[in-house]
Structure formats: structure tokens, C-alpha cells
Write a protein that holds these residues in place. Structure first.
Motif, mmCIF file in Angstrom:
data_model
loop_
_atom_site.group_PDB
_atom_site.id
_atom_site.type_symbol
_atom_site.label_atom_id
_atom_site.label_comp_id
_atom_site.label_asym_id
_atom_site.label_seq_id
_atom_site.Cartn_x
_atom_site.Cartn_y
_atom_site.Cartn_z
ATOM 1 N N THR A 55 22.599 -18.048 -31.732
ATOM 2 C CA THR A 55 22.309 -16.942 -30.818
ATOM 3 C C THR A 55 20.833 -16.559 -30.729
ATOM 4 O O THR A 55 20.429 -15.909 -29.774
ATOM 5 C CB THR A 55 23.051 -15.674 -31.282
ATOM 6 O OG1 THR A 55 22.528 -15.305 -32.577
ATOM 7 C CG2 THR A 55 24.540 -15.903 -31.405
ATOM 8 N N SER A 111 27.565 -17.144 -36.998
ATOM 9 C CA SER A 111 26.125 -17.243 -36.695
ATOM 10 C C SER A 111 25.512 -18.624 -36.931
ATOM 11 O O SER A 111 24.346 -18.846 -36.647
ATOM 12 C CB SER A 111 25.282 -16.223 -37.497
ATOM 13 O OG SER A 111 25.670 -14.929 -37.196
ATOM 14 N N LYS A 113 26.207 -12.275 -26.304
ATOM 15 C CA LYS A 113 24.922 -12.814 -26.771
ATOM 16 C C LYS A 113 25.109 -14.172 -27.435
ATOM 17 O O LYS A 113 24.412 -14.519 -28.382
ATOM 18 C CB LYS A 113 24.247 -11.851 -27.758
ATOM 19 C CG LYS A 113 24.003 -10.451 -27.225
ATOM 20 C CD LYS A 113 23.192 -9.638 -28.242
ATOM 21 C CE LYS A 113 23.147 -8.163 -27.914
ATOM 22 N NZ LYS A 113 24.277 -7.400 -28.457
ATOM 23 N N GLY A 114 26.065 -14.937 -26.972
ATOM 24 C CA GLY A 114 26.241 -16.294 -27.490
ATOM 25 C C GLY A 114 27.165 -16.411 -28.685
ATOM 26 O O GLY A 114 27.513 -17.523 -29.086
ATOM 27 N N LEU A 115 27.599 -15.282 -29.263
ATOM 28 C CA LEU A 115 28.542 -15.369 -30.386
ATOM 29 C C LEU A 115 29.966 -15.121 -29.863
ATOM 30 O O LEU A 115 30.242 -14.082 -29.247
ATOM 31 C CB LEU A 115 28.205 -14.363 -31.486
ATOM 32 C CG LEU A 115 29.049 -14.500 -32.766
ATOM 33 C CD1 LEU A 115 28.695 -15.776 -33.534
ATOM 34 C CD2 LEU A 115 28.868 -13.296 -33.688
ATOM 35 N N GLY A 117 25.784 -10.240 -32.013
ATOM 36 C CA GLY A 117 26.594 -10.751 -30.912
ATOM 37 C C GLY A 117 28.050 -10.381 -31.109
ATOM 38 O O GLY A 117 28.350 -9.423 -31.825
#
Ligand SMILES: [Zn+2]
Lengths: 588, 407
Positions: A84, A181, A400-402, A425
Motif C-alpha cells: 500500500t 501489509s 488504499k490498496g489493502l 488501509g
């Protein structure tokens, strides 16, 4: 000094040197440990790319670790997330933290980059770099078998990390994952295959008698908690106990969050696994809840899937096969990758391609991801990158990409806000609103309302930030509170404190993370949920309606949160607020 | 938030801890982005400063109505003479509140200092203080004003229990002062006899699940109406069609609609995860006794009498610090056994002691905690037993006091 060992191990892999930092007591009292200390070191290299040699990887214990303070045996690992680009951290169970503390270290900060695969061996004061060329390429279970750590704790990565999977995990003591993560990839970039920690020392406690009383208070509260110690609670059924509840509340993410009810759920619950695998209790060193479950079948023993894995490898990807879940969980652990992100990326693929899964297909795709074969190469980047590449960015159910865990935010509005605002995220644990929205602790809140939620989320984030620093397990806060843990902190360190003082420390730790993310150009545009939750309904019943979330109400609550947190209308930190909290300021 | 602050102010009045006019009007504040109060009041400026000093989202302020005001005043004055803490020994305080700090001034700083550590603070200025007449209780929450409401109810309950247990012990040991006799005489008229007229309950057998739910809701509401429980907590269950229907953890007995979990006895689902902390005790009781209805309340004199122990015997008892979990003596209130046990499923959990006791009789008191009663078919039996046992305990208490005072 009580509570802390007073020493932080600094490892430089480029130079193959070690150093020792000995912060003052007020630095310790301010950053506490775990997440707090990790954030302190990450801040110093916040704008470097995640794979820069000078980027740090921090592994920290807390002042309560190694004492009889309940659930203090978790370690906190932190770096910049490869997945992320945000603060990337993960709390992990097993023996790692206890061994590290007993070896005489409050934490390890790793910088630099090795040329060849290495193992880091810590035995009390002694630190050695081991050639790990022969282990590179092995899965985490094989590494464990080869090293045979006995009483020591072993953290290692698998092929997924080595081959660049952005959601690669770190596996500790065979069964415990630092999953979220992509921190496994951070270790792989530095060419660290494993970290082995043996510690035999004792952790110094200022007032053991007072600590014992605090412990009794905390245990009494956990005994009174149905979610933890009841016969359907985590101690008996593991986190899988939540599965039926999510079905019952119509908030089980199904078909990549296109529905919130999976009609086969009642056959795939914790009871179903118990019948087949007769799981036994296991857990972090020193824990009395023992929520980890180890199953056996055909004389093999393996970690049972956690709730998120159970849910995402069934409802989210449209499979109804407990054996698949157990196998997929095992594959992910062996290969070293996060089950939530893996399953969610597969669900995203299913939505985009329209292709359903068989057991064989799921398992072979997991292998392809870990070994970078065929479409596995794209899937390995996570759902956000995959969906974008496939021309369908809206099919990525991530913040947020997570990738999002197994609670549909349309069924719990605090969770909606918590997901959107979390500094790492799509994460349910930063604010953990499930506590009051579902478990009714400390009291129940209306899960279909944003009323009051902005401040509730802010306070809970502060709470969990300090909890991840003390260290304690978040689960125990279904029962106990900082009130009891403040007494434990005082007893261990001899420093006078209170629940509210600890919350204040949590606020500083969390605001520092907001600053780090802002330094990496994240703002209000990123504090948002996938469109689907604002436009599509969930699976309602006569009694429970699951409408789309009202976007206006969501934005209004987010605005309130920014105000309460001391951020600008664009979600950015303010100099004045940072200074009030005693935090360093960088012009953004 | 506006709704919540009003709701919990009203609930304090319904519980007779507060009043709808006069000094005992509850004051409840809730903070999200902006601060809202249920009413205007002179205390608001100080309480606003309390909000500023703490990470909280709600405060409840109450000058409790009689008899709570008088007995709190007495306990608080005593506490201020020693370590500044009221230390009740009932289960609720032991588990959730630990102790009750007391300060002698209505000032934001002191309130903040106390609330940093504990869920509540009692303000009890000296009698000659003209600017603020006590006693008052302030309690906070981080999630909802419900927390402050629950805390204040528990403080009042615990204080009530403490006053009456302490008084009995003082009489037994010959240490009762003229002050405390006088206070007892002031308070006792407020302690109304147990209502004897039994309410009507839905007759059993229940034809369908819907009736089971409504019967449970009805039983919960009546337990509150008859003042058989504090803070609205307690729990209630009914066994029907191989399933135990039980109130959820932290649910309010007068608001059980939507707060009842069906728990199949065969363990085929874990939806009981949110059920009452006493689920285990209820299930075990049902399997041991074959009863259908279980009612649990905290009737005050059951709790008070459960903690009554001969001072000479107690002094010699090696478990005297752990009565609530290890009391070795077989004790009874009339024919109702008193058992030790803590909330929930721990090694000393009441789930280990209570079901065994209920196998012998249809009521049992848990030491310092409350009363469980069972009905073979319906709630009417369980409810009737609850009233009888509390009536017995109240009368025996008063009888004991009279005899001791004569002597
Ligand atoms: Zn009770």
C-alpha cells in the motif's frame, strides 16, 4: 528501569554490524513499545521507498511483554507497506515477543540489505548472521523443520515473499502469521529468510504484587465475557465463532461483496470444523484465552483457519468446502502470504472473469501467485493492481490498496468509517468497532447509524494504538479496559499513569502515523470506501434491511472525524496539533 | 446523540435514581463533533471542562434521589476520612468498578483526575459548603451515555448494599453509632415492601417461537417493574424446541425486543456468542433440572443477606478474603441456598456452583450478586419465587436488625 530492558538492537545488514540504542526512560514512557516505537523509527525514513536499503523493519515488544500481564506475548512488526505504501504493520502471536524480551531486547530495528540470503540468530546478548542460501526457496514449514527451534522462536518467510508477492506474510512459530501489509516482502527485499530468537533472562517488574492484583481483575473480566470465555467464545471455537454471527447479522461478504448473505453458511461454521478436525487449544505464550486452534486429520496437525479465512475462502469466492478452506489456509501459511488479501484478490478475479472456482483451481492459483507463474504474477500485486490492469478498478474491494476483511460495512457503519480511515488501509482492527456494533461491549451501539461514531472511532483508534504498544491482545478489550491495564503498566514500570494518560499516548502514536501517510501524499481522497457500498444493497431479510450506505451521511461523519482528530478538511495533519502532541513536524 | 442523552436521563428517572424535577434531575451530555445536553443546568460549565480534560464521548451527572442521596452522603463522608474510596464488596463492584473514588469539591480538575482512572467519581462537599450541595455522581463513557447510566446505577446499587451490610455487621459487632442508627431510621421508610400481587403472564405451553420471544420480553419487563434488578441488567431464558432462548449480554431487561439469542442445545451454531455471560449456567441448569424458564435478577435484600456472616465465625475463617468464591459453609436464606461463584465461566464461575444448587430447589442466591429462580413450565412460577425469596430476605433482615437493636 523496570518493564523495559533499556536496549534496542540495531542491525545493519549492508555492513553486517550490530549496534545498541539505549533510550531514556521518558522516551520509553512516551512511545511505550510495539507500534509506538515502530512508528518512531519509521518516521525517520518515512519518505523512502519501501524497498530502499535504508528503510527500517521494526520488531518490538512492549513493557508488559514477558510479565504475567495477560495477553502480553504478542510482537508488533512495522515497516512501510510494499502493498500500500502506507504505514505497514502487523501484530503477531506465538513466542517471538517473549523470547526477544527475555533475550534482553525491547525491540529490533533492521536496516540495510544483505547480498545473500541470511538468517539472524539472537541468543540473549549474542547476535549472529547465518548463511541462509540453503533455505531460500523453502516453504515456512520446511524452514521450521530444518531449523528446529525448540524453545526459541522462529520467524520466517516463504516462497511468496521471495518471489515478490505484495501481500507476503511473516510466519512465526509455524502457526502465527504477521499477515497484513506484505511485511514478508519487506524481509525478502533485505534477503532475510528467518529470525531465530532464544532468550533466557527475566523481565524486571517493579511491583509484582500489584501486577498480580491487576491480573486477577483482568482475568475476572474475561471470565465474564461470553465472546472470549463462553462455550461459544474464542477460547472454545477460536475466532471462527464469529462466522455464525456474521451470517445471522447479514453482513458476511459474499461474491466479492456483491451480497451480504451466503446461503451455505450454516454448513460451514465453526461447529462444522470442530466435527471434522477436533481442534485443540493453542495460543501465544502466556495467554489464557488460547484462541488459536490446532486441528488434526490423518495424524497431521495444522493451524485451523481464522474467521477471516473461513469467510473469505467460502462466501467471498463462492466455494462451499471446509476442506478447501483448511487446505488454502495451510498453503497460504506454508507459502507465506496473507489469507485475506489472497482470497480477496481471487474474489476480484472471479468477478472480473466470471469464472467460478473448484478446490483444485483455488489451490493451483495460490501456488501460481506464490511462484509468479502465469496470471499469478498479476494477482500477486494484490486486488487493486490486478483490477486496474484488467480494466475493472471498481472490482477491487480494498481501501488504499489493502483488501477488506470479512465484515461488510453496510452492516456496521462504525466499521465503514473505521475501514475508510485506518492508517494501514482496509483494516477492521484499528478501531475494532465490531466490539460495540456486534459484541455489545462495552455497551451496544446502533450499527446502522453514524451518530456518535466519529468520536467513537477516534477514541478506539487511540486505544488500539496504545494496546499494540503495551502490548496486549485486542481481543481482551471485549472484556477488560485500559483502566485495568493502566494498573498493570504502573505495577510493571513503576510509572504512575491512568487509562486516560494511556489513551493520550495512543493519540500521539496514531497521529504520527497520519503524518507518515501524509508525507507519502495520502489524503481525504484515499480515506474512502469502494463505490459498491454506496450504490448496491446487501442481502436484506424481513427484519434486517441492508441498504447501501448513504454517501452524504458517510462524508458528514468523516468530516466530523477529521475535526475531532485535528486534521484539515482534506484529512491532513496540522502543525499546531502535532506540536500540541509533542510530535516532530515536517512541512507537507 | 440528542436521542441518547434524553433516553438515559429518562431511564435514570424511571429507575427512581433521579427525579423529573428538583435537584435530582439527571444531566446527560453527549459529544460527537459538538456537545449536546439533555437540559440546561448550572453544572454545565464545570462539566464542559471535564469533557476537555478527557478522551470521552459522554458524561452523566446525577444527585441521586432518596434514599440513595442520604446513604451515599454517609458513605462518602466516611471515605473522605480514610483513603477517599468507598469499597463495596458486592460482585458488580468487584468485577466492573473495583472501587468508588470520592472527592470533596465540584471542580473540573479533581473530577478529571478521578475519572482518568475510574468509571465514576462521587462528589461530597462538606455540609457547610454553600456553592455546591452534594452528594453527586459523575460517570463517563467512550462509546455511549449508556455507560454512564450503567455505572451510576451500579454505584447506587453498590452503595445501598454496602450501607445495609455494614449496618448489620456494625450491630453484630456492637460498633453501630448513634449517627448510623439515625440514618437507618431515615432511610428505612424508603425501602418499600415487595409487591405481592402477582402479575399475569402468558400461559404455557407456548404454541410457537413468536410466543416464546414475547414471553421472555414480558418477563424481563416485569422484573424491572417490580424492581428486582439494578441497572436494568439480569438475564432471562426459556427452553423451547431443543433451543435455549436467552437475553443477550448487556441487554436491558426492559428492552429485550431484538436482544434475544436462540441457542440450540446441540451446539450446532455459535450464534450464542452474544448471549448473556450466564449462558453456560442457564444451559447447565436446563439440562440438570429439566426446567423451562430461568429468571435472574439482583433483588437487593437477597444480595445483602447473602453476605451476612457471623462476625466471630468469619474472623476465624481462612477464606474470609474470598467469601465470594470460596465460602466453605452451606448457607441458606430460608430454604434458598446461597452459593459462591463469579460471573461467567472462570474456574470460580457460578456456572460450576449454581446449576448444582438448582437441582435441589427452585431458587438459589449467588453470594453478593443476585438471585436465580426457575419455573418448570412458565415465568409465572419463576417470578413468584423471586418475589417470595426477596420478601423473605427483606423481612429477615429487618427482623435481625430489630432484635440486635433491642439487645
Ligand atoms: Zn447478575
Amino acid at each position: 528501569m523496570y518493564g523495559w530492558t533499556g536496549k534496542i538492537l540495531i542491525i545493519d545488514l549492508t555492513k553486517k554490524t550490530i549496534g545498541v540504542e539505549t533510550p531514556d526512560l521518558d522516551v520509553y514512557n512516551r512511545y511505550v513499545g510495539g507500534k509506538g516505537f515502530g512508528g518512531r523509527y519509521l518516521r525517520q525514513c518515512a519518505t523512502l521507498p519501501w524497498d530502499h536499503p535504508d528503510m527500517v523493519i521494526c520488531i518490538f515488544t512492549g513493557p508488559l511483554t514477558g510479565t504475567i500481564s495477560p495477553t502480553s506475548g504478542r510482537a508488533h512488526i512495522l515497516s512501510k507497506s510494499p502493498l500500500t505504501g502506507l504505514v505497514g504493520d502487523s501484530s503477531v502471536g506465538g513466542k517471538l515477543a517473549t523470547r526477544l524480551k527475555r533475550a534482553g531486547w525491547d525491540g529490533i530495528v533492521i536496516k540495510g540489505k544483505s547480498k545473500i540470503p541470511v538468517g539472524i540468530m539472537i541468543e540473549d546478548n549474542r547476535v549472529e548472521f547465518k548463511d541462509a542460501k540453503g533455505l531460500w526457496g523453502l516453504d515456512t514449514n520446511a524452514v521450521h523443520k530444518r531449523i528446529r527451534p525448540k524453545n526459541a522462536s522462529l520467524a520466517c518467510i516463504g516462497p511468496a515473499a521471495e518471489n515478490g508477492v505484495h501481500f507476503a506474510s511473516i510466519i512465526v512459530d509455524r502457526h502465527f502469521a504477521a499477515g497484513r501489509s506484505g511485511l514478508g516482502l519487506s524481509l525478502a527485499k533485505k534477503k532475510i529468510k528467518y529470525i531465530l530468537v532464544g532468550g533466557t533472562g527475566h523481565c524486571k517488574v517493579k511491583n509484582q504484587k500489584k501486577l498480580k492484583l491487576a491480573r486477577e481483575d483482568i482475568l475476572r473480566l474475561t471470565a465474564a465475557s461470553p465472546a472470549l470465555m463462553g462455550q461459544f467464545g474464542f477460547t472454545c471455537l477460536g475466532t471462527g465463532a464469529v462466522y455464525d454471527l456474521m451470517d445471522n447479522r447479514r453482513m458476511m461478504p459474499t461474491d466479492n461483496f456483491r451480497r451480504t448473505r451466503f446461503k451455505h453458511a450454516s454448513k460451514l461454521n465453526a461447529a462444522a470444523y470442530t466435527r471434522t478436525y477436533s481442534p485443540k487449544k493453542h495460543g501465544c505464550l502466556g495467554c489464557h484465552i488460547l484462541c488459536k486452534k490446532i486441528g488434526t486429520k490423518n495424524k497431521n496437525s495444522f493451524a485451523m483457519p481464522e474467521f477471516e479465512t473461513m469467510s473469505h475462502f467460502t462466501a467471498l469466492i463462492g466455494c462451499m468446502d471446509t476442506e478447501l478452506v483448511v487446505k488454502a489456509n495451510e498453503r497460504c501459511n506454508y507459502l507465506g502470504m496473507d489469507t485475506i488479501s489472497a482470497a480477496s484478490t481471487l474474489a476480484c478475479r472471479r468477478e472480473i472473469t466470471g469464472l467460478d472456482y473448484t478446490r483444485g483451481k483455488v489451490l493451483s492459483l495460490l501456488d501460481d501467485i506464490a511462484f509468479g507463474k502465469g496470471e499469478g504474477k498479476d494477482l500477486a500485486m494484490g486486488s487493486k493492481h490486478y483490477a486496474k490492469k484488467m480494466g475493472a478498478p471498481k472490482a477491487a474491494m480494498a481501501v488504499k490498496g489493502l483488501e477488506l476483511p470479512a465484515y461488510d460495512p453496510r452492516g456496521a457503519y462504525g466499521m465503514a468509517l473505521g475501514y475508510a480511515l485506518s492508517t494501514r488501509g482496509g483494516c477492521h482492527l484499528r478501531a475494532y468497532p465490531i466490539s460495540h456494533e456486534i459484541f455489545r461491549k462495552p455497551v451496544a451501539t446502533d450499527r446502522f447509524s453514524f451518530s456518535g461514531k466519529a468520536r467513537i472511532i477516534k477514541i478506539a483508534e487511540d486505544l488500539n494504538a496504545v494496546v499494540d504498544s503495551l502490548i496486549a491482545c485486542k481481543f481482551i478489550f471485549f472484556a477488560a479496559g485500559l483502566e485495568e491495564y493502566a494498573t498493570a503498566y504502573e505495577a510493571v514500570t513503576g510509572i504512575e499513569t491512568s487509562a486516560q494518560d494511556l489513551l493520550k499516548k495512543g493519540e500521539c502514536i496514531y497521529y504520527n502515523e497520519r503524518i507518515i501517510n501524509a508525507m507519502n501524499k495520502f489524503d481525504a481522497d484515499d480515506d474512502d470506501l469502494p463505490d459498491r457500498f454506496f450504490t448496491e444493497t446487501g442481502s436484506s431479510t424481513n427484519n434486517i434491511r441492508i441498504p447501501p450506505i448513504n454517501r452524504g451521511a458517510f462524508l458528514e461523519a468523516r468530516k466530523k472525524y477529521y475535526n475531532i482528530r485535528g486534521l484539515t478538511a482534506n484529512g491532513l495533519p496540522k502543525k499546531e496539533k502535532a506540536q500540541t502532541l509533542g510530535l516532530l513536524w515536517n512541512n507537507l | 446523540m440528542e436521542q441518547l442523552v434524553k433516553k438515559y436521563a429518562d431511564k435514570l428517572i424511571q429507575a427512581k435514581l433521579g427525579q423529573s424535577s428538583g435537584p435530582s434531575q439527571p444531566l446527560v451530555g453527549g459529544l460527537d463533533n459538538t456537545l449536546v445536553w439533555n437540559r440546561e443546568a448550572d453544572e454545565i460549565p464545570v462539566l464542559e471542562d471535564v469533557f476537555k480534560g478527557l478522551h470521552i464521548n459522554s458524561l452523566v451527572f446525577l444527585k441521586p434521589a432518596e434514599p440513595y442521596g442520604s446513604l451515599l452522603d454517609y458513605l462518602a463522608a466516611n471515605a473522605l476520612k480514610s483513603n477517599g474510596l468507598i469499597q463495596p464488596k458486592d460482585c458488580e463492584t468487584r468485577t466492573f468498578l473495583h472501587d468508588l473514588p470520592v472527592i470533596n469539591e465540584f471542580c473540573a480538575d479533581k473530577i478529571v483526575q478521578a475519572l482518568k482512572k475510574r468509571k465514576s467519581v462521587i462528589i461530597a462537599p462538606p455540609k457547610n459548603n454553600k456553592s455546591f450541595k452534594g452528594p453527586a455522581i459523575v460517570a463517563h463513557g467512550t462509546v455511549s451515555p449508556e455507560q454512564g447510566f450503567v455505572t451510576i446505577s451500579s454505584v447506587c446499587f453498590a452503595s445501598f448494599i454496602k450501607f445495609f451490610t455494614d449496618y448489620l455487621e456494625a450491630l453484630q459487632t456492637g460498633l453501630a453509632t448513634a449517627d448510623v442508627h439515625a440514618l437507618f431510621d431515615v432511610i428505612i421508610p424508603y425501602v418499600k415492601p415487595v409487591q405481592k400481587k402477582l402479575p399475569e403472564f402468558t400461559p404455557s405451553p407456548f404454541p410457537n417461537e413468536e410466543t416464546v420471544y414475547s414471553a421472555i420480553i414480558e418477563a424481563g419487563r416485569k422484573t424491572i417493574e417490580y424492581e428486582l434488578v439494578d441497572s436494568y441488567f439480569g438475564n432471562v431464558s426459556y427452553f423451547w424446541n431443543e433451543t435455549l432462548y436467552i437475553s443477550q449480554t448487556g441487554s436491558s431487561m426492559d428492552e429485550l425486543r431484538g436482544c434475544i439469542d436462540p441457542v440450540p442445545m446441540d451446539g450446532s451454531t455459535s450464534a450464542g456468542l452474544t448471549a448473556s455471560s450466564e449462558l453456560c449456567a442457564h444451559m447447565e441448569t436446563v439440562s440438570r433440572t429439566g426446567c423451562k424458564a430461568i429468571l435472574h435478577g439482583h433483588p437487593k435484600f437477597c444480595v445483602i443477606l447473602s453476605m451476612d456472616c457471623d462476625p466471630v465465625e468469619k474472623a476465624a475463617c481462612s477464606f474470609k478474603e474470598h467469601c465470594h468464591i470460596k465460602c466453605p459453609k452451606k448457607r441458606f436464606a430460608g430454604s434458598t441456598p446461597i452459593v459462591p461463584g463469579e460471573v461467567g465461566t472462570g474456574p470460580f464461575g457460578l456456572c460450576n456452583t449454581l446449576p448444582l444448587a438448582l437441582e435441589q430447589t427452585n431458587s438459589a442466591i449467588v453470594y453478593g450478586h443476585g438471585l436465580f429462580t426457575i419455573g418448570n413450565n412458565n415465568f409465572s412460577q419463576a417470578f413468584c419465587t423471586m418475589l417470595e425469596v426477596e420478601d423473605f430476605c427483606r423481612n429477615s433482615y429487618i427482623k435481625k436488625v430489630r432484635l440486635l437493636r433491642k439487645a
